[in-house]
Structure formats: C-alpha cells, structure tokens
Design a protein around this motif. Structure first.
Motif, PDB file in Angstrom:
ATOM      1  N   ASP A 437       0.733  -1.180   0.157  1.00  0.00           N
ATOM      2  CA  ASP A 437       0.237  -0.021   0.060  1.00  0.00           C
ATOM      3  C   ASP A 437       0.652   1.205   0.021  1.00  0.00           C
ATOM      4  O   ASP A 437       0.342   2.374  -0.443  1.00  0.00           O
ATOM      5  N   GLN A 438       2.027   1.108   0.373  1.00  0.00           N
ATOM      6  CA  GLN A 438       2.967   2.288   0.579  1.00  0.00           C
ATOM      7  C   GLN A 438       4.054   2.094  -0.474  1.00  0.00           C
ATOM      8  O   GLN A 438       4.508   1.045  -1.108  1.00  0.00           O
ATOM      9  N   THR A 439       4.843   3.093  -0.758  1.00  0.00           N
ATOM     10  CA  THR A 439       6.011   3.309  -1.755  1.00  0.00           C
ATOM     11  C   THR A 439       7.092   2.470  -1.070  1.00  0.00           C
ATOM     12  O   THR A 439       7.313   2.478   0.090  1.00  0.00           O
ATOM     13  N   ILE A 440       7.663   1.717  -1.858  1.00  0.00           N
ATOM     14  CA  ILE A 440       8.779   0.755  -1.548  1.00  0.00           C
ATOM     15  C   ILE A 440      10.214   1.407  -1.767  1.00  0.00           C
ATOM     16  O   ILE A 440      10.447   2.018  -2.597  1.00  0.00           O
ATOM     17  N   THR A 441      11.244   1.433  -0.636  1.00  0.00           N
ATOM     18  CA  THR A 441      12.217   1.991  -0.863  1.00  0.00           C
ATOM     19  C   THR A 441      13.499   1.031  -0.984  1.00  0.00           C
ATOM     20  O   THR A 441      14.408   1.629  -1.505  1.00  0.00           O
ATOM     21  N   SER A 442      13.434  -0.008  -0.606  1.00  0.00           N
ATOM     22  CA  SER A 442      14.451  -1.160  -0.844  1.00  0.00           C
ATOM     23  C   SER A 442      13.843  -2.361  -0.549  1.00  0.00           C
ATOM     24  O   SER A 442      12.740  -2.467   0.371  1.00  0.00           O
ATOM     25  N   PHE A 443      14.369  -3.480  -0.926  1.00  0.00           N
ATOM     26  CA  PHE A 443      14.008  -4.885  -0.431  1.00  0.00           C
ATOM     27  C   PHE A 443      15.549  -5.732  -0.653  1.00  0.00           C
ATOM     28  O   PHE A 443      16.305  -5.210  -1.024  1.00  0.00           O
ATOM     29  N   GLU A 444      15.433  -6.500   0.183  1.00  0.00           N
ATOM     30  CA  GLU A 444      16.433  -7.915  -0.002  1.00  0.00           C
ATOM     31  C   GLU A 444      15.815  -9.272   0.150  1.00  0.00           C
ATOM     32  O   GLU A 444      14.852  -9.549   0.838  1.00  0.00           O
ATOM     33  N   LEU A 445      16.543 -10.218  -0.510  1.00  0.00           N
ATOM     34  CA  LEU A 445      16.228 -11.451  -0.536  1.00  0.00           C
ATOM     35  C   LEU A 445      16.754 -12.436   0.521  1.00  0.00           C
ATOM     36  O   LEU A 445      18.044 -12.085   0.969  1.00  0.00           O
ATOM     37  N   SER A 446      16.063 -13.256   1.046  1.00  0.00           N
ATOM     38  CA  SER A 446      16.807 -13.942   1.917  1.00  0.00           C
ATOM     39  C   SER A 446      17.908 -15.243   1.341  1.00  0.00           C
ATOM     40  O   SER A 446      17.552 -15.475   0.216  1.00  0.00           O
ATOM     41  N   ALA A 447      18.722 -15.656   2.000  1.00  0.00           N
ATOM     42  CA  ALA A 447      19.666 -16.707   1.744  1.00  0.00           C
ATOM     43  C   ALA A 447      18.852 -17.643   1.132  1.00  0.00           C
ATOM     44  O   ALA A 447      19.422 -18.620   0.205  1.00  0.00           O
ATOM     45  N   ASP A 448      18.115 -18.206   1.650  1.00  0.00           N
ATOM     46  CA  ASP A 448      17.213 -19.524   1.132  1.00  0.00           C
ATOM     47  C   ASP A 448      16.136 -19.444   0.332  1.00  0.00           C
ATOM     48  O   ASP A 448      15.336 -20.224  -0.084  1.00  0.00           O
ATOM     49  N   ASN A 449      16.308 -17.789  -0.181  1.00  0.00           N
ATOM     50  CA  ASN A 449      15.226 -17.550  -1.330  1.00  0.00           C
ATOM     51  C   ASN A 449      13.738 -17.731  -0.982  1.00  0.00           C
ATOM     52  O   ASN A 449      12.895 -17.656  -1.808  1.00  0.00           O
ATOM     53  N   ARG A 450      13.301 -17.825   0.344  1.00  0.00           N
ATOM     54  CA  ARG A 450      12.073 -17.968   0.844  1.00  0.00           C
ATOM     55  C   ARG A 450      11.240 -16.644   1.153  1.00  0.00           C
ATOM     56  O   ARG A 450       9.979 -16.568   1.254  1.00  0.00           O
ATOM     57  N   TYR A 451      12.028 -15.728   1.504  1.00  0.00           N
ATOM     58  CA  TYR A 451      11.330 -14.321   1.891  1.00  0.00           C
ATOM     59  C   TYR A 451      11.954 -13.222   1.251  1.00  0.00           C
ATOM     60  O   TYR A 451      13.278 -13.223   0.716  1.00  0.00           O
ATOM     61  N   VAL A 452      11.209 -12.080   1.098  1.00  0.00           N
ATOM     62  CA  VAL A 452      11.849 -10.710   0.764  1.00  0.00           C
ATOM     63  C   VAL A 452      11.463  -9.996   1.789  1.00  0.00           C
ATOM     64  O   VAL A 452      10.432  -9.852   2.398  1.00  0.00           O
ATOM     65  N   LEU A 453      12.333  -9.228   2.303  1.00  0.00           N
ATOM     66  CA  LEU A 453      12.090  -8.123   3.238  1.00  0.00           C
ATOM     67  C   LEU A 453      12.214  -6.721   2.516  1.00  0.00           C
ATOM     68  O   LEU A 453      13.073  -6.420   1.777  1.00  0.00           O
ATOM     69  N   VAL A 454      10.840  -6.028   2.692  1.00  0.00           N
ATOM     70  CA  VAL A 454      10.656  -4.939   2.071  1.00  0.00           C
ATOM     71  C   VAL A 454      10.764  -3.641   3.077  1.00  0.00           C
ATOM     72  O   VAL A 454       9.909  -3.795   3.758  1.00  0.00           O
ATOM     73  N   SER A 455      11.506  -2.861   2.634  1.00  0.00           N
ATOM     74  CA  SER A 455      11.404  -1.406   3.467  1.00  0.00           C
ATOM     75  C   SER A 455      10.550  -0.428   2.849  1.00  0.00           C
ATOM     76  O   SER A 455      10.550  -0.309   1.617  1.00  0.00           O
ATOM     77  N   LEU A 456       9.529   0.245   3.584  1.00  0.00           N
ATOM     78  CA  LEU A 456       8.522   1.221   2.997  1.00  0.00           C
ATOM     79  C   LEU A 456       8.619   2.555   3.349  1.00  0.00           C
ATOM     80  O   LEU A 456       9.408   2.892   4.380  1.00  0.00           O
ATOM     81  N   TRP A 457       8.092   3.322   2.508  1.00  0.00           N
ATOM     82  CA  TRP A 457       7.953   4.733   2.947  1.00  0.00           C
ATOM     83  C   TRP A 457       7.608   5.016   4.376  1.00  0.00           C
ATOM     84  O   TRP A 457       7.873   6.035   5.060  1.00  0.00           O
ATOM     85  N   ASN A 458       6.452   4.317   4.728  1.00  0.00           N
ATOM     86  CA  ASN A 458       5.794   4.681   6.116  1.00  0.00           C
ATOM     87  C   ASN A 458       6.405   4.203   7.319  1.00  0.00           C
ATOM     88  O   ASN A 458       5.710   4.081   8.572  1.00  0.00           O
ATOM     89  N   GLN A 459       7.967   3.795   7.498  1.00  0.00           N
ATOM     90  CA  GLN A 459       8.572   3.580   8.678  1.00  0.00           C
ATOM     91  C   GLN A 459       7.967   2.210   8.878  1.00  0.00           C
ATOM     92  O   GLN A 459       8.323   2.008  10.183  1.00  0.00           O
ATOM     93  N   GLU A 460       7.887   1.351   7.954  1.00  0.00           N
ATOM     94  CA  GLU A 460       7.533  -0.064   8.398  1.00  0.00           C
ATOM     95  C   GLU A 460       8.696  -0.983   7.424  1.00  0.00           C
ATOM     96  O   GLU A 460       9.043  -0.481   6.574  1.00  0.00           O
ATOM     97  N   ILE A 461       8.793  -2.145   7.906  1.00  0.00           N
ATOM     98  CA  ILE A 461       9.617  -3.057   6.990  1.00  0.00           C
ATOM     99  C   ILE A 461       8.789  -4.410   6.917  1.00  0.00           C
ATOM    100  O   ILE A 461       8.225  -4.889   7.955  1.00  0.00           O
ATOM    101  N   HIS A 462       8.414  -4.815   5.859  1.00  0.00           N
ATOM    102  CA  HIS A 462       7.450  -6.137   5.863  1.00  0.00           C
ATOM    103  C   HIS A 462       8.199  -7.028   5.263  1.00  0.00           C
ATOM    104  O   HIS A 462       9.251  -7.128   4.364  1.00  0.00           O
ATOM    105  N   LEU A 463       7.867  -8.455   5.857  1.00  0.00           N
ATOM    106  CA  LEU A 463       8.564  -9.618   5.467  1.00  0.00           C
ATOM    107  C   LEU A 463       7.545 -10.658   4.806  1.00  0.00           C
ATOM    108  O   LEU A 463       6.478 -10.868   4.936  1.00  0.00           O
ATOM    109  N   TRP A 464       7.776 -10.782   3.486  1.00  0.00           N
ATOM    110  CA  TRP A 464       6.947 -11.567   2.652  1.00  0.00           C
ATOM    111  C   TRP A 464       7.407 -12.930   2.248  1.00  0.00           C
ATOM    112  O   TRP A 464       8.734 -13.232   2.098  1.00  0.00           O
TER     113      TRP A 464
END
Length: 579
Positions: A437-464
């Motif tokens: 829902d918010q603008t994405i500022t950066s992301f990182e893949l986990s070493a096991d390729n199972r997760y994406v860590l997403v940093s957002l405009w609204n001062q939250e970090i989401h784990l997908w």
C-alpha cells in the motif's frame, strides 16, 4: 545531501520523502538370532496395567506410552537387561507378543509366515498391509536371487509381489533383475538385499506407532523440545550451543552484536551502501565520494583497507558480489556498471548502454552472466564480455535500484512500480506480484530464497513469504525514516534477525519470527543508510552512515580490555589506513 520534496518519486539514494547398530531393529536391540531366540532376550509379555493412567502435571502424558518409549530408549542405548527389567517390573511390554513373534520371523527369514502375521499385529489399514507385504516379499525375492534360486524368485515376483498392485515401476525394476542380475540394464543402481535388521527398521517406519514404537522416539522428543526452546529464545545467535537437558535453554542480549568494535573512516563523504562477501572475508562499501572500498576481515576480526576503487563519476549507490567473491559489480547513480577483480583491484570491464543510465546490477549464480536495470525501466542480461543476451522491457524496474536473483537462478526480483515488486520466472516466464500500500524504498532476498524483506515509505519493514503463494508474514516497526533511503537486511544465525538503518542515527534489530524489537545501537552521528550482517559470523554487523563512517558491531565485552601500557580501552579501534 539535501532533502527532496515529499512528492518526489523515490530513487536509489536521492534523499526523498519516502544407526545402525548391526543388531538394532524397531527401537529394540536384538541378539544374534543364531545364538538365541528373541523371546530369550526380552521380558515375557505381561498384562498391561493402568492403560489410562496419566503422569506429569499437565495431564497429557500417558503412562503406558511413556514407559514404552523409555524401554525403547534403553534397548537402543544397549541396556538390554535394564530394558527387560523395566518391562517386567512395570507390566508394560514394549511390544505385544504378536509383534515380538513377527519381528523374530523377519530375523529368521520366514517370509510367508511374516506376511501372514501382519493381520495379527493390529493392522487395520489394508494399504499398509500391502505396503508391508511388498517390502517383506521384495527381501524374499532378493535373497532367493542371492542363492541363485532364479525360478523361485520369478515365481515370488509373479504370484506374490505383482498381485499386490503396489509400485508398478519397482516391480518392473525387479523383473529386470531376473534378466540382468547386475541391474545395469535398468540404467540405475537397484537396492537389493539388505540386512534383516535394516528390513525391520524399514518396517518400523512403515507400521503405525501403536504397533511398533518409532525408532529412537524418546531421543526425537527430547531433540524436538530443545529445538522448540531455541525457536522460542529471542536472542539465540550462537554457532555452537552448549545446551543441557538439565536446564531450560535461554540466551541473553549479549548474543547480539551491540558494541562498536571498530570504526572505519576512509570515505570522504556519506557512506551509502555496504555489503559483506558471501564468505564473510570482505566488506565492500560505497560512498557519495564516488569511491568503493574493499575491506578485508582479518582472523582477529579487525578490518583493514585492501583496495580503493575509483572510476565512477557519480556516487556509487549499489554493489553486488560475484558468486565466488572474486569479483564485484559497482553501479553509479544512473551511470554505468564496473566489474572489478577483488584480488588485483583492477577494473575488468565497464557495462553501459547508449541513451540510458544504469541503476542496478546483479549476478547469475553461475557467475557467467550479469543483470542490469536501466532508467528506461528495462532489465538486460549480459555475458561477462558485455554482449546482451536478453532484454525485458516495460515496467520491469523503477528508480529503486534493488535487483535480486535467487541462488538457484530461477527467479529475478525487482521493484517494477513504486509499490509493487515483480517476481519473474527466468525459466517459466511466470510473473508473481508483491503488492504494497506504501511506496517501496528497498528490498532484500533471504539466503534461502523463501523471503523478501521490504522497506517502506511509512517507516515499516514487511516480510513476505514467496515460496508458493505470496503472503505477508511479519511487520517490523520502530525505526525512523522521513526523507532518506535506509536499508534493512537479514542476519544472525540462520538469518533469525532483521536489522535496519534509521534516520535517528541508530541501528535497529528485531527478532524475525516474533517481530520483537530487541536492540537499538547508538554511536553514529548521522543517518544510518545501510546495514550488512556478516553471513559467516552471526556476531558481526556493519553499518554505514552519513557521518562518513562505518561501524563494526560485535558482542558486548563483559570486561574492559587493557592495552600494552596498562590503560583501560573501550575496545574500539579506529581504522584510517591500510594497516
């Protein structure tokens, strides 16, 4: 760097408002059948007492089951007399008399009687009966072949095994063994005769636990309990854990890298990006001063300057280590990509495209191809010589330059729109979307390729979670982001933690699963733009800041260190050169 208006789109760094014991079987240690019978080595089956009796304070442990798995553990540890004594004294047999008889028939090679006994040991599922019969008769088949009784083996295959209608492919393999006993004609190695104790272990895994106790069940339960304690421990971050059965497991905050051990001060401007090599031996850092520095991690944990790379005309905003850590890609802001040799420090090649700037870079897992994102929102795959092999056009990448390739080379991950991440199948061509829902500022893949860590405009970090169906599984809050791009990362033992930079000059650390904020690390005097956790050392974390420094964080030292002059030191080492 100066700030930008709140309505500007985000950019890469432009500041914006955004066993097998040979005699072991079925959990029971058996003597050599040639020396004695099974009944002589086990206690005589007694009537089970107190089938519904409960032990323990929770009211969930049945006494009969508890005693049986203890007896199984005693036998598996080689304490046969003690196990038999427990069965006799408790009146609770490890196995019923019919199961004992079945096991003895298996060890004696009485295959037809073994199959006939299956219905007498409490099996009600005909599918399990068929599967167990198949395993037993397969052993009979191979033993007949070993004795060169080929016609009897063929009869067993035709009249006993095939009619079960179980595993037709395996039946075909068995028929090939008649034609070619070596099994070569089948094009694969066929598992043939196994020790009869191994056959018992295979049957043990196949039959219900109410009939035969699963192998080493008590040890499995204890290990499971220890694993659950580790999972529940917010601070568990040790490579070697001295866990004890005598106490509950608990780690303290001292397991997190929370003390500044070294400050690296070689950059002449804000440090925007940094990343450890896969083997943890090097740290690459890039800056608004247009330079890249390779730091070498010494055996004592200290960092020294190995190379300083010049050649970019704009600030270096992104880097990517080669799969073998011998090469490094660096990308200037909307400029070009350079490939460097880490050993020699030489620039091997420059990658550019007429009319467009490059915003990101990444490696294929084989180290023979690279991926680059461009300002026209396209992504290209090149060979190392710079020949374009494939180009994906359209909304493939935004001004947010992060680009990820899974370690199996099957998927490419990119920010295709301000609030959308594209998971693209390089082989399947399938596309999946992470929608925020918010603008994405950066992301990182986990070493096991199972997760994406997403940093957002609204001062939250989401784990997908991206393995299979894409779903949001965790959110991390507390860090500050008002104008700048601040990056987050996975880290620690088994990547159990999340770390992030922050505009309040601190580093934030959360527990990945519980989402609990565990620590805030103070020390920088400017925005912390990027963090990187050493993949080879869970106790080493690096942070890069607008204050032009890199801080290396390690375990908090309980005792103050003393230098050679006897003065007390705080353990912080300032590095201003290559020594």
């Amino acid at each position: 760097m100066g700030g930008a208006k709140d309505d500007e789109p985000p950019s890469k760094r432009v500041k914006v408002s955004f066993g097998e014991s040979a005699d072991r079987s079925n959990g029971t240690f058996l003597k050599d059948p040639a020396s004695c019978s099974l009944s002589e080595s086990m206690a005589r089956p007694l009537a089970v007492q107190g089938d519904d009796e409960i032990v323990g304070t929770k009211g969930i442990v049945k006494k009969v089951e508890f005693v049986r798995i203890i007896a199984d553990a005693l036998y598996s540890l080689g304490y046969k007399k003690t196990g038999a004594l427990l069965e006799e004294e408790s009146g609770i047999p490890l196995h019923s008399s019919q199961v004992h008889l079945f096991m003895q028939k298996i060890l004696d090679g009485r295959w037809d009687e073994s199959v006939a006994t299956l219905h007498k040991i409490g099996l009600v599922d005909e599918n399990i009966v068929k599967l167990a019969s198949f395993v037993i008769l397969e052993q009979k088949f191979f033993e007949l072949l070993d004795r060169e009784e080929v016609m009897d083996a063929l009869k067993t295959l035709r009249t006993e095994i095939a009619p079960l209608c179980v595993n037709s492919d395996r039946v075909h393999e068995l028929s090939l063994c008649i034609i070619s006993p070596s099994g070569v004609s089948s094009g694969q190695d066929i598992v043939k005769t196994k020790p009869r104790t191994k056959l018992l272990e295979e049957l043990q895994r196949l039959l219900p636990p109410t009939v035969m106790i699963p192998e080493k069940r008590l040890i499995h339960l204890v290990e499971q309990a220890l694993e659950l304690q580790v999972e529940a421990c917010l601070f568990h971050n040790s490579l070697v854990s001295e866990m004890s059965l005598l106490t509950d497991h608990h780690c303290g905050r001292d397991q997190l890298p929370s003390q500044t051990l070294q400050i690296l001060q070689e950059h002449k401007d804000e440090v925007w990006f940094l990343q450890f090599s896969h083997n943890g031996k090097y740290l690459a850092s890039s800056s608004a001063d247009c330079s890249v520095i390779i730091w070498e991690v010494k055996l004592d944990g200290n960092f020294c300057l190995k190379h300083r790379f010049y050649g970019h005309h704009k600030p270096v905003s992104y880097m990517s280590w080669g799969p073998d850590d011998r090469q490094l890609l660096t990308c200037g802001v909307e400029e070009f990509v350079r490939r460097w040799d880490v050993d020699s420090g030489e620039c091997i090649r420059i990658y550019r495209k007429n009319g467009v700037g490059l915003v990101s870079c990444g490696w294929a897992p084989d180290g023979k191809r690279i991926f680059c994102g461009f300002t026209d929102k396209s992504i290209s795959m090149w060979d190392l010589e710079g020949k374009e092999l494939e180009c994906w056009k359209g909304h493939r990448i935004s001004r947010i330059a992060d680009l990820g390739i899974t370690s199996d080379g099957k998927h490419m991950v990119s920010v295709c729109k301000d609030n959308m991440i594209l998971l693209f199948g390089l082989e399947s061509k399938a596309e999946r979307i992470i929608q925020e829902d918010q603008t994405i500022t950066s992301f990182e893949l986990s070493a096991d390729n199972r997760y994406v860590l997403v940093s957002l405009w609204n001062q939250e970090i989401h784990l997908w979670y991206i393995e299979g169906s894409v779903k949001l599984v965790a959110k991390y809050k507390g860090h500050k982001r008002f104008r700048f791009v601040v990056r987050s990362c996975f880290g620690g033992l088994d990547q159990s933690f999340i770390a992030s930079g922050s505009e309040d000059s601190q580093v934030y650390i959360w527990h990945k699963c519980s989402q609990a904020l565990l620590a805030t690390l103070a020390g920088h005097s400017g925005t912390v733009n990027c963090v990187s956790w050493n993949p080879a050392n869970p106790h080493m974390l690096a942070s890069a800041s607008d204050d032009r420094t890199i801080r290396i964080w390690g375990l908090n030292q309980a005792n103050m260190k003393h230098n050679v002059n006897g003065a007390i030191s705080n353990g912080v080492h300032y590095c201003n050169g290559g020594t």
